[in-house]
Design a protein around this motif. Structure first.
Motif, PDB file in Angstrom:
ATOM      1  N   ARG A 131      88.318  29.299  -8.076  1.00 20.38           N
ATOM      2  CA  ARG A 131      87.345  30.392  -8.164  1.00 20.38           C
ATOM      3  C   ARG A 131      85.927  29.875  -8.412  1.00 20.38           C
ATOM      4  N   ASP A 132      85.814  28.732  -9.080  1.00 20.00           N
ATOM      5  CA  ASP A 132      84.488  28.223  -9.460  1.00 20.00           C
ATOM      6  C   ASP A 132      84.306  26.782  -9.014  1.00 20.00           C
ATOM      7  N   ILE A 133      85.032  26.381  -7.984  1.00 17.23           N
ATOM      8  CA  ILE A 133      84.995  24.960  -7.597  1.00 17.23           C
ATOM      9  C   ILE A 133      83.627  24.603  -6.997  1.00 17.23           C
ATOM     10  N   GLY A 134      83.161  25.419  -6.045  1.00 14.56           N
ATOM     11  CA  GLY A 134      81.865  25.129  -5.430  1.00 14.56           C
ATOM     12  C   GLY A 134      80.690  25.497  -6.323  1.00 14.56           C
ATOM     13  N   SER A 135      80.882  26.498  -7.173  1.00 15.69           N
ATOM     14  CA  SER A 135      79.756  26.968  -7.995  1.00 15.69           C
ATOM     15  C   SER A 135      79.612  26.193  -9.293  1.00 15.69           C
ATOM     16  N   ASN A 136      80.701  25.626  -9.795  1.00 14.18           N
ATOM     17  CA  ASN A 136      80.643  25.033 -11.120  1.00 14.18           C
ATOM     18  C   ASN A 136      81.296  23.649 -11.230  1.00 14.18           C
ATOM     19  N   VAL A 137      82.512  23.506 -10.695  1.00 14.90           N
ATOM     20  CA  VAL A 137      83.220  22.221 -10.876  1.00 14.90           C
ATOM     21  C   VAL A 137      82.530  21.134 -10.048  1.00 14.90           C
ATOM     22  N   PHE A 138      82.309  21.428  -8.770  1.00 17.48           N
ATOM     23  CA  PHE A 138      81.620  20.467  -7.899  1.00 17.48           C
ATOM     24  C   PHE A 138      80.439  21.150  -7.212  1.00 17.48           C
ATOM     25  N   PRO A 139      79.342  21.395  -7.964  1.00 12.96           N
ATOM     26  CA  PRO A 139      78.199  22.071  -7.340  1.00 12.96           C
ATOM     27  C   PRO A 139      77.599  21.248  -6.200  1.00 12.96           C
ATOM     28  N   ASP A 140      77.885  19.927  -6.181  1.00 15.61           N
ATOM     29  CA  ASP A 140      77.342  19.080  -5.103  1.00 15.61           C
ATOM     30  C   ASP A 140      78.351  18.834  -3.988  1.00 15.61           C
ATOM     31  N   ALA A 141      79.433  19.591  -3.970  1.00 21.74           N
ATOM     32  CA  ALA A 141      80.446  19.393  -2.916  1.00 21.74           C
ATOM     33  C   ALA A 141      79.774  19.456  -1.546  1.00 21.74           C
ATOM     34  N   GLU A 142      80.178  18.545  -0.678  1.00 21.62           N
ATOM     35  CA  GLU A 142      79.559  18.480   0.661  1.00 21.62           C
ATOM     36  C   GLU A 142      79.920  19.708   1.489  1.00 21.62           C
ATOM     37  N   LEU A 143      81.129  20.265   1.254  1.00 24.72           N
ATOM     38  CA  LEU A 143      81.524  21.462   2.000  1.00 24.72           C
ATOM     39  C   LEU A 143      82.097  22.506   1.047  1.00 24.72           C
ATOM     40  N   LYS A 144      81.518  23.695   1.117  1.00 27.24           N
ATOM     41  CA  LYS A 144      81.999  24.815   0.294  1.00 27.24           C
ATOM     42  C   LYS A 144      82.403  25.954   1.224  1.00 27.24           C
ATOM     43  N   VAL A 145      83.606  26.445   1.027  1.00 26.97           N
ATOM     44  CA  VAL A 145      84.077  27.573   1.835  1.00 26.97           C
ATOM     45  C   VAL A 145      84.486  28.683   0.875  1.00 26.97           C
ATOM     46  N   PHE A 146      84.075  29.908   1.179  1.00 27.38           N
ATOM     47  CA  PHE A 146      84.468  31.053   0.355  1.00 27.38           C
ATOM     48  C   PHE A 146      85.336  31.967   1.214  1.00 27.38           C
ATOM     49  N   MET A 147      86.585  32.180   0.766  1.00 24.89           N
ATOM     50  CA  MET A 147      87.523  32.962   1.578  1.00 24.89           C
ATOM     51  C   MET A 147      87.720  34.368   1.039  1.00 24.89           C
ATOM     52  N   ARG A 148      87.822  35.302   1.966  1.00 20.78           N
ATOM     53  CA  ARG A 148      88.142  36.667   1.573  1.00 20.78           C
ATOM     54  C   ARG A 148      89.004  37.312   2.663  1.00 20.78           C
ATOM     55  N   ALA A 149      89.639  38.444   2.313  1.00 21.31           N
ATOM     56  CA  ALA A 149      90.474  39.162   3.288  1.00 21.31           C
ATOM     57  C   ALA A 149      90.672  40.562   2.738  1.00 21.31           C
ATOM     58  N   ASN A 150      91.088  41.502   3.616  1.00 22.87           N
ATOM     59  CA  ASN A 150      91.246  42.854   3.079  1.00 22.87           C
ATOM     60  C   ASN A 150      92.492  42.959   2.208  1.00 22.87           C
ATOM     61  N   LEU A 151      92.469  43.942   1.314  1.00 24.79           N
ATOM     62  CA  LEU A 151      93.488  44.034   0.263  1.00 24.79           C
ATOM     63  C   LEU A 151      94.902  44.153   0.819  1.00 24.79           C
ATOM     64  N   GLN A 152      95.052  44.959   1.870  1.00 19.78           N
ATOM     65  CA  GLN A 152      96.394  45.183   2.419  1.00 19.78           C
ATOM     66  C   GLN A 152      97.000  43.867   2.949  1.00 19.78           C
ATOM     67  N   VAL A 153      96.191  43.127   3.668  1.00 17.63           N
ATOM     68  CA  VAL A 153      96.658  41.848   4.216  1.00 17.63           C
ATOM     69  C   VAL A 153      97.030  40.899   3.077  1.00 17.63           C
TER      70      VAL A 153
END
Ligand code: DC
Length: 229
Positions: A131-153
């Motif tokens: 949940r906080d890998i790109g924002s806090n654990v590794f703020p300098d990560a070379e690649l950050k991906v944020f995933m989402r999907a609709n609730l039913q799926v």
């Protein structure tokens, strides 16, 4: 090619773990499931009747706890161990899912887990999801991906996963758990779930797993080339 850190964050049950595992496997990187660490802490607190509003008790419990992973031959962390015992199956159960957001909001817990996660990613060549890998654990990560999907799926996917492990949980119960975790994870004070400003957003509602994996691998290749020069 120079190794990079890939941070995959997002809401519960959007396909983060399956995507991250496959990406790591194809790149020959290690995969770390940071949510499994919070789940293991939750299990320990549950088994040892730790009071969640007593920092002293919490720190003592954390000192008595060792969380480790067994990696398979493809360097993918496939089993979670708590004090030497395989807890992989137990930490995926609904009673843990129902308590984990409360436990993972405790500052002492986060401080300790984040420090362990940073050590695990120090040498790079790692895909970590949470949940906080790109924002806090590794703020300098070379690649950050944020995933989402609709609730039913998301609920249907989680139900299928649980069913594979022999647990039949009704969709409304899963949806309630996902929504309440999203809310708690996004609204907590310490390292809440946020979309890092430099993250690529991946909506998986209409995508298959191979499509999700391809999307991340494509970006990873671009970043590796960029960071190689
Ligand atoms: O990824 P998961 O659903 O197994 O994660 C379980 C919980 O752990 C999630 O609801 C919030 C917490 N978590 C966190 O606070 N920070 C992370 N980096 C990963 C998970």
């Amino acid at each position: 090619m120079r190794k990079i850190v890939i941070a995959i964050d997002g809401y519960s049950a959007c396909g983060k773990s399956s995507t991250a595992k496959e990406v790591a496997s194809q790149l020959g990187y290690s995969y770390i499931d940071s949510g499994a660490m919070y789940r293991a802490v939750t299990l320990y607190f549950h088994q040892n009747y730790v009071t969640l509003d007593n920092p002293k008790e919490i720190n003592k419990a954390i000192d008595n706890m060792t969380i480790s992973f067994i990696f398979n031959e493809r360097k993918v962390a496939s089993e979670t161990y708590l004090n030497g015992l395989n807890v992989e199956e137990e930490i995926r159960k609904m009673y843990i899912s129902n308590q984990v957001s409360q436990v993972s909001a405790i500052p002492e817990v986060r401080k300790n887990m984040v420090s362990q996660q940073r050590k695990l990613g120090k040498k790079k060549g790692v895909v970590m999801d949470g949940r906080d890998i790109g924002s806090n654990v590794f703020p300098d990560a070379e690649l950050k991906v944020f995933m989402r999907a609709n609730l039913q799926v998301r609920a249907e996917r989680r139900q299928a996963e649980l069913l594979e492990k022999g647990q039949l949980v009704p969709i409304p119960e899963i949806e309630e758990n996902l929504l309440s975790r999203d809310k708690m994870d996004s609204e907590r004070k310490e390292n809440p779930l946020v979309i890092p400003k430099d993250a690529y957003i991946l909506d998986t509602s209409e995508l298959t797993l191979p499509e999700q994996v391809d999307y991340v691998l494509q970006l990873a290749t671009e970043k590796m080339i960029k960071h190689d020069v």
